[in-house]
Scaffold this motif. Structure first.
Motif, PDB file in Angstrom:
ATOM      1  N   PRO A   1       0.816  -1.216   0.000  1.00 61.13           N
ATOM      2  CA  PRO A   1       0.000   0.000   0.000  1.00 61.13           C
ATOM      3  C   PRO A   1       0.853   1.272   0.000  1.00 61.13           C
ATOM      4  O   PRO A   1       0.510   2.253  -0.657  1.00 61.13           O
ATOM      5  CB  PRO A   1      -0.822  -0.127   1.285  1.00 61.13           C
ATOM      6  N   ALA A   2       1.973   1.262   0.713  1.00 56.30           N
ATOM      7  CA  ALA A   2       2.844   2.441   0.761  1.00 56.30           C
ATOM      8  C   ALA A   2       3.405   2.766  -0.619  1.00 56.30           C
ATOM      9  O   ALA A   2       3.418   3.920  -1.039  1.00 56.30           O
ATOM     10  CB  ALA A   2       3.975   2.231   1.759  1.00 56.30           C
ATOM     11  N   GLU A   3       3.874   1.742  -1.348  1.00 56.46           N
ATOM     12  CA  GLU A   3       4.416   1.991  -2.687  1.00 56.46           C
ATOM     13  C   GLU A   3       3.314   2.451  -3.640  1.00 56.46           C
ATOM     14  O   GLU A   3       3.503   3.389  -4.408  1.00 56.46           O
ATOM     15  CB  GLU A   3       5.075   0.730  -3.247  1.00 56.46           C
ATOM     16  N   LEU A   4       2.154   1.800  -3.576  1.00 55.27           N
ATOM     17  CA  LEU A   4       1.062   2.162  -4.478  1.00 55.27           C
ATOM     18  C   LEU A   4       0.555   3.575  -4.204  1.00 55.27           C
ATOM     19  O   LEU A   4       0.074   4.249  -5.120  1.00 55.27           O
ATOM     20  CB  LEU A   4      -0.080   1.150  -4.344  1.00 55.27           C
ATOM     21  N   ALA A   5       0.697   4.040  -2.957  1.00 59.30           N
ATOM     22  CA  ALA A   5       0.277   5.400  -2.618  1.00 59.30           C
ATOM     23  C   ALA A   5       1.327   6.440  -3.006  1.00 59.30           C
ATOM     24  O   ALA A   5       1.060   7.636  -2.965  1.00 59.30           O
ATOM     25  CB  ALA A   5      -0.029   5.497  -1.126  1.00 59.30           C
ATOM     26  N   GLY A   6       2.542   5.988  -3.363  1.00 53.94           N
ATOM     27  CA  GLY A   6       3.577   6.922  -3.799  1.00 53.94           C
ATOM     28  C   GLY A   6       4.639   7.235  -2.770  1.00 53.94           C
ATOM     29  O   GLY A   6       5.548   8.018  -3.038  1.00 53.94           O
ATOM     30  N   LEU A   7       4.567   6.643  -1.580  1.00 52.88           N
ATOM     31  CA  LEU A   7       5.615   6.854  -0.577  1.00 52.88           C
ATOM     32  C   LEU A   7       6.868   6.137  -1.048  1.00 52.88           C
ATOM     33  O   LEU A   7       6.793   5.086  -1.687  1.00 52.88           O
ATOM     34  CB  LEU A   7       5.164   6.301   0.778  1.00 52.88           C
ATOM     35  N   ARG A   8       8.052   6.695  -0.739  1.00 52.45           N
ATOM     36  CA  ARG A   8       9.274   6.046  -1.180  1.00 52.45           C
ATOM     37  C   ARG A   8      10.410   6.270  -0.196  1.00 52.45           C
ATOM     38  O   ARG A   8      10.332   7.107   0.705  1.00 52.45           O
ATOM     39  CB  ARG A   8       9.663   6.503  -2.573  1.00 52.45           C
ATOM     40  N   LYS A   9      11.451   5.498  -0.404  1.00 54.45           N
ATOM     41  CA  LYS A   9      12.646   5.572   0.429  1.00 54.45           C
ATOM     42  C   LYS A   9      13.147   7.004   0.518  1.00 54.45           C
ATOM     43  O   LYS A   9      13.202   7.710  -0.490  1.00 54.45           O
ATOM     44  CB  LYS A   9      13.733   4.674  -0.174  1.00 54.45           C
TER      45      LYS A   9
END
Length: 197
Positions: A49-57
């Motif tokens: 869910p974090a990646e699909l929402a656009g959050l990143r390293k």
């Protein structure tokens, strides 16, 4: 810069189902404003869910709202609680306010300004666990920031970051390496810095 902005990210597979937000370890650092703390994202799981929402390293979370609640600023008094909560990912929806370094502009090419006007809503859910955290490759032809590329030897460099490696991860790794071979990589950077003991 983010290698994915210069070359396509390759995909491997998943080993098992996991539940949560998909945010990897968080690192606490002062914001420079009173007792406020940034929770810097170590990584996000692929397909989470974090990646699909656009959050990143590298994103720096500074305030959190649960569901429709009011945002709570992360401070020295509460950062450990929120660090644990986001990582262990109990069920629910979170609104995260975060700072991210923007790309340099033509007017100031050497400066990466910190933009604090970012927000994302993430809901915990089931996703496939993938031991490969990040995979991408960069070809000479993708370099557009230098006029001297004509003098460079031809290259295609692969980058692979893994969270874990055991016999169960073998087929995922083999699939990823096959995709790298099809892309024509001639150099490979392996990043095991997030692997446990």
């Amino acid at each position: 810069t983010d290698p994915a902005s210069k070359a396509p990210m390759t995909r491997a597979g998943t080993l098992q189902e996991s539940f949560g937000l998909g945010i990897g370890p968080l690192f606490a650092s002062p914001t420079g404003q009173d007792d406020n703390i940034y929770l810097t994202v170590g990584y996000v799981y692929r397909g989470s869910p974090a990646e699909l929402a656009g959050l990143r390293k590298g994103d720096n979370i500074y305030a959190i709202a649960k569901g429709a609640g009011n945002p709570i600023t992360i401070t020295r008094d509460n950062y450990q609680m929120y660090m644990k909560e986001l990582f262990s990912s109990p069920s629910g929806t979170y609104n995260l306010m975060f700072a991210r370094y923007d790309a340099p502009t033509e007017d100031d090419p050497g400066v990466y300004p910190l933009n604090r006007n970012n927000a994302v809503e993430i809901t915990a859910q089931t996703y496939g666990y993938d031991p490969i955290l990040y995979a991408a490759y960069l070809k000479k032809a993708d370099i557009t920031t230098s006029e001297n590329t004509g003098n460079w030897p031809d290259f295609c460099i692969g980058y692979l970051a893994m969270e874990s490696f055991d016999l169960g991860a073998q087929f995922v790794l083999e699939d990823q390496l096959m995709q790298f071979a099809q892309a024509g990589i001639n150099e490979l950077v392996l990043d095991f810095s997030f692997c446990g003991d």
